[in-house]
Design an enzyme around this catalytic site. Structure first.
Site, PDB file in Angstrom:
ATOM      1  N   LYS A  22       0.820  -1.197   0.095  1.00 42.84           N
ATOM      2  CA  LYS A  22      -0.047   0.222  -0.047  1.00 42.84           C
ATOM      3  C   LYS A  22       0.872   1.164   0.012  1.00 42.84           C
ATOM      4  CE  LYS A  22      -1.454   1.357   4.231  1.00 42.84           C
ATOM      5  NZ  LYS A  22      -1.384   2.913   4.451  1.00 42.84           N
ATOM      6  N   ASN A  23       1.877   1.281   0.782  1.00 42.64           N
ATOM      7  CA  ASN A  23       2.664   2.509   1.169  1.00 42.64           C
ATOM      8  C   ASN A  23       3.740   2.904  -0.220  1.00 42.64           C
ATOM      9  OD1 ASN A  23       1.330   2.877   3.257  1.00 42.64           O
ATOM     10  ND2 ASN A  23       2.961   2.289   4.879  1.00 42.64           N
ATOM     11  N   ARG A  92      -3.820  10.615   4.575  1.00 43.27           N
ATOM     12  CA  ARG A  92      -2.831  11.431   4.355  1.00 43.27           C
ATOM     13  C   ARG A  92      -1.855  11.446   3.211  1.00 43.27           C
ATOM     14  NH1 ARG A  92      -1.134  14.503   8.698  1.00 43.27           N
ATOM     15  NH2 ARG A  92       0.951  14.608   7.777  1.00 43.27           N
ATOM     16  N   CYS A 116      -4.147  13.242  13.123  1.00 39.00           N
ATOM     17  CA  CYS A 116      -4.275  11.911  12.848  1.00 39.00           C
ATOM     18  C   CYS A 116      -4.349  11.240  14.176  1.00 39.00           C
ATOM     19  CB  CYS A 116      -3.714  11.600  11.989  1.00 39.00           C
ATOM     20  SG  CYS A 116      -2.831   9.716  11.916  1.00 39.00           S
ATOM     21  N   ARG A 121       1.554  14.578  13.289  1.00 29.98           N
ATOM     22  CA  ARG A 121       1.953  14.484  11.649  1.00 29.98           C
ATOM     23  C   ARG A 121       1.880  15.745  10.961  1.00 29.98           C
ATOM     24  NH1 ARG A 121      -0.565   8.926   9.419  1.00 29.98           N
ATOM     25  NH2 ARG A 121       1.023   9.067   8.290  1.00 29.98           N
ATOM     26  N   PRO A 122       2.794  16.485  11.370  1.00 32.22           N
ATOM     27  CA  PRO A 122       2.873  17.827  10.543  1.00 32.22           C
ATOM     28  C   PRO A 122       3.380  17.599   9.073  1.00 32.22           C
ATOM     29  CG  PRO A 122       4.774  17.550  11.885  1.00 32.22           C
ATOM     30  CD  PRO A 122       3.918  16.396  12.158  1.00 32.22           C
ATOM     31  N   ASP A 124       5.530  19.994   7.596  1.00 33.86           N
ATOM     32  CA  ASP A 124       6.647  20.930   7.586  1.00 33.86           C
ATOM     33  C   ASP A 124       7.720  20.644   6.743  1.00 33.86           C
ATOM     34  OD1 ASP A 124       6.905  19.489   9.835  1.00 33.86           O
ATOM     35  OD2 ASP A 124       8.760  20.492  10.215  1.00 33.86           O
ATOM     36  N   LEU A 125       8.087  19.288   6.531  1.00 37.53           N
ATOM     37  CA  LEU A 125       9.297  18.793   5.870  1.00 37.53           C
ATOM     38  C   LEU A 125       8.905  18.849   4.518  1.00 37.53           C
ATOM     39  CD1 LEU A 125      10.723  16.102   8.355  1.00 37.53           C
ATOM     40  CD2 LEU A 125      11.692  18.364   7.731  1.00 37.53           C
ATOM     41  N   ASP A 306       5.116   0.565  11.925  1.00 40.24           N
ATOM     42  CA  ASP A 306       3.770  -0.005  11.318  1.00 40.24           C
ATOM     43  C   ASP A 306       3.770  -1.268  11.897  1.00 40.24           C
ATOM     44  OD1 ASP A 306       3.051   2.427  10.164  1.00 40.24           O
ATOM     45  OD2 ASP A 306       3.773   1.815   7.983  1.00 40.24           O
ATOM     46  N   ARG A 398      -8.678  -0.232   4.931  1.00 45.35           N
ATOM     47  CA  ARG A 398      -7.566   0.746   4.328  1.00 45.35           C
ATOM     48  C   ARG A 398      -6.258   0.113   3.903  1.00 45.35           C
ATOM     49  NH1 ARG A 398      -7.234   6.138   7.606  1.00 45.35           N
ATOM     50  NH2 ARG A 398      -5.868   6.466   5.774  1.00 45.35           N
TER      51      ARG A 398
END
Ligand code: EPU
Length: 419
Positions: A22-23, A92, A116, A121-122, A124-125, A306, A398
């Protein structure tokens, strides 16, 4: 709403086919926006998150044929640049259309994903990296507005408080492939999913070096073309079923696995007396009682966050005490109170939890809170004596393809019911 009903303890036997990752598939689907030619993707798992990403691509003007495990995308000339809140808030991963939209169209409007359940979970990067390539970025009304007349390669350090970022690396990489000149991403994520993305981008004509290491070098090109690619196996799904075998003290076989992606997990599990043998097809062979082991999650090649929840589930029945440290998402412990409802003995303190192994788990009604916490509750339910009901299982849809069918095929007594 639906729930899983599991009757345990289960003894599993037989084989499970591992699906595509998935990822890996999510950012690769976003990468299809970088070309007007056809991109053919194989080994795509049929999951809610993938369907959401396909919906987003359509909303951005792409033609998407979903014929699982195959997806064909052509992001032709109907160019739209807005990724709406309604879609991004549900997943996300969809935020990583920002880089490709900006690179191809010179502008993008992408909703901020928001908080979340597994932590803050920002993004900014992501923003830092894309700004470094010369984009003008403003935040307004919950959206990121990005514009760039001409993106220019740059050197950018992408490490944060918790190490590298997988999707920020993906986003910046996808932006840099069409930028003018050379980009170097320092402290890039080394996850196999980033290597898979780089491989697709290279097939599309991108010039990338160093993927899989913390320094990725990209030489921008003018245009990308179509490609065909097979997504790598899902290492987290494989890891989850390995732990299911361990917690039920069962010998099972897993097909279509890439063991090279599971080094840290195999190392820890061998210390727990859980042997894994084979290559693409592996046999999971528990050596009897599971031994307690301490772990700390880390970015790849460390132990993956995970699989932390599933490992905590495994440790609940281990011989001895283990300390689990979560270094990627310090708040990712929603499974702890639920496992305790099943008779586990876990104490949480900040980013740590101490698991004192118990003789057995007892079935109970429990609440799933996020994808991996849900998986942990399911495997605990397989080991527990009596009936476990896992509520809110939509989280599992999901990220785990056909979980119920796969577990049934190895003998689990698991069914789906209405709440
Ligand atoms: N972070 C920042 N700033 C950013 C981005 C991230 O501080 O701009 C922090 C995060 O808050 C976290 C750490 O950096 O503490 C690592 O987060 P990362 O960005 O790597 O996470 P992600 O890319 O958003 C992906 C996976 C997650 C997985 C993480 C870590 C996808 C679609 N998602 O998320 O998968 O947990 O990497 O490996 O690839 C899941 O599948 O259940 C899942 C949550």
């Amino acid at each position: 709403m639906k729930k899983f009903v599991i009757k345990g303890p289960a003894k599993l036997t037989g084989a499970i086919d591992i699906s595509g990752s998935k990822n890996s598939a999510l950012p690769i689907l976003a990468a299809t926006l970088l070309t007007d030619e056809e991109v053919v993707l194989r080994n795509i798992p049929r999951l809610k998150d993938i369907e959401t990403m396909s919906r987003l691509l359509r909303c951005l003007g792409a033609d998407v044929v979903e014929d699982y495990p195959l997806i064909i995308v052509r992001a032709g000339r109907k160019k739209k640049y807005t990724a709406p809140y309604g879609i991004v808030k549900t997943m996300r991963g969809s935020f990583c259309v920002l880089g490709p939209l900006l690179a191809r169209l010179g502008r993008a409007k992408v909703s901020l994903p928001g908080g979340c359940v597994i932590g803050v979970r920002p993004v900014d990067l992501h923003i830092k990296g894309i700004k470094a390539l010369g984009a003008d970025i403003r935040l307004d009304n919950g959206y990121v507005y990005a514009k760039a007349k001409a993106l220019k390669g740059a050197e950018v350090y992408l490490g944060g408080m918790f190490g590298s970022s997988v999707l920020a690396t993906a986003n910046v990489m996808m932006c840099a492939v069409l930028a003018k000149g050379r980009t170097v991403i320092e402290n890039a994520a080394c996850e196999p999913e980033i290597v898979d993305l780089a491989n697709v981008l290279k097939k599309m004509g991108a010039k990338i070096k160093g993927e899989g290491s913390p320094w990725i070098e990209i030489e921008g090109v003018n245009k990308l073309g179509g490609a065909e690619h097979e997504i790598i196996p899902d290492r987290i799904e494989a890891g989850t079923y390995i732990m299911a075998a361990g917690i039920t003290n069962s010998e099972i076989r897993l097909k279509h696995v890439n063991l090279q992606h599971l080094g840290a997990v195999l190392d820890v599990l061998s210390g727990c007396d859980l042997q894994i043998k084979g290559g693409k097809t592996i046999d999971v062979i528990p050596g009897g009682a599971i031994k307690a082991r301490n772990i700390a999650t880390l970015p790849y090649p460390g132990f993956p966050t995970d699989l932390q929840a599933q490992f905590v589930a495994l440790m609940t029945i281990a011989n001895g005490t283990s300390v689990i440290t979560e270094r990627v998402y310090p708040d990712r412990f929603m499974h702890v109170p639920e496992l305790n409802r099943m008779g586990a003995n876990i104490k949480r303190e900040g980013p740590y939890c101490v698991v004192q192994g118990v003789k057995e788990l007892i079935g109970a009604p429990v609440m799933a809170s996020d994808l991996r916490a849900s998986a942990a509750l399911v495997i605990a339910g397989l080991a527990a004596k009596g009936k476990t009901e896992v509520h809110r299982i939509y989280h599992l849809e999901r990220g785990y393809e056909n979980m119920i069918e796969k577990l049934r095929s190895v003998g689990a007594d698991i069914s789906e019911a209405k709440e």
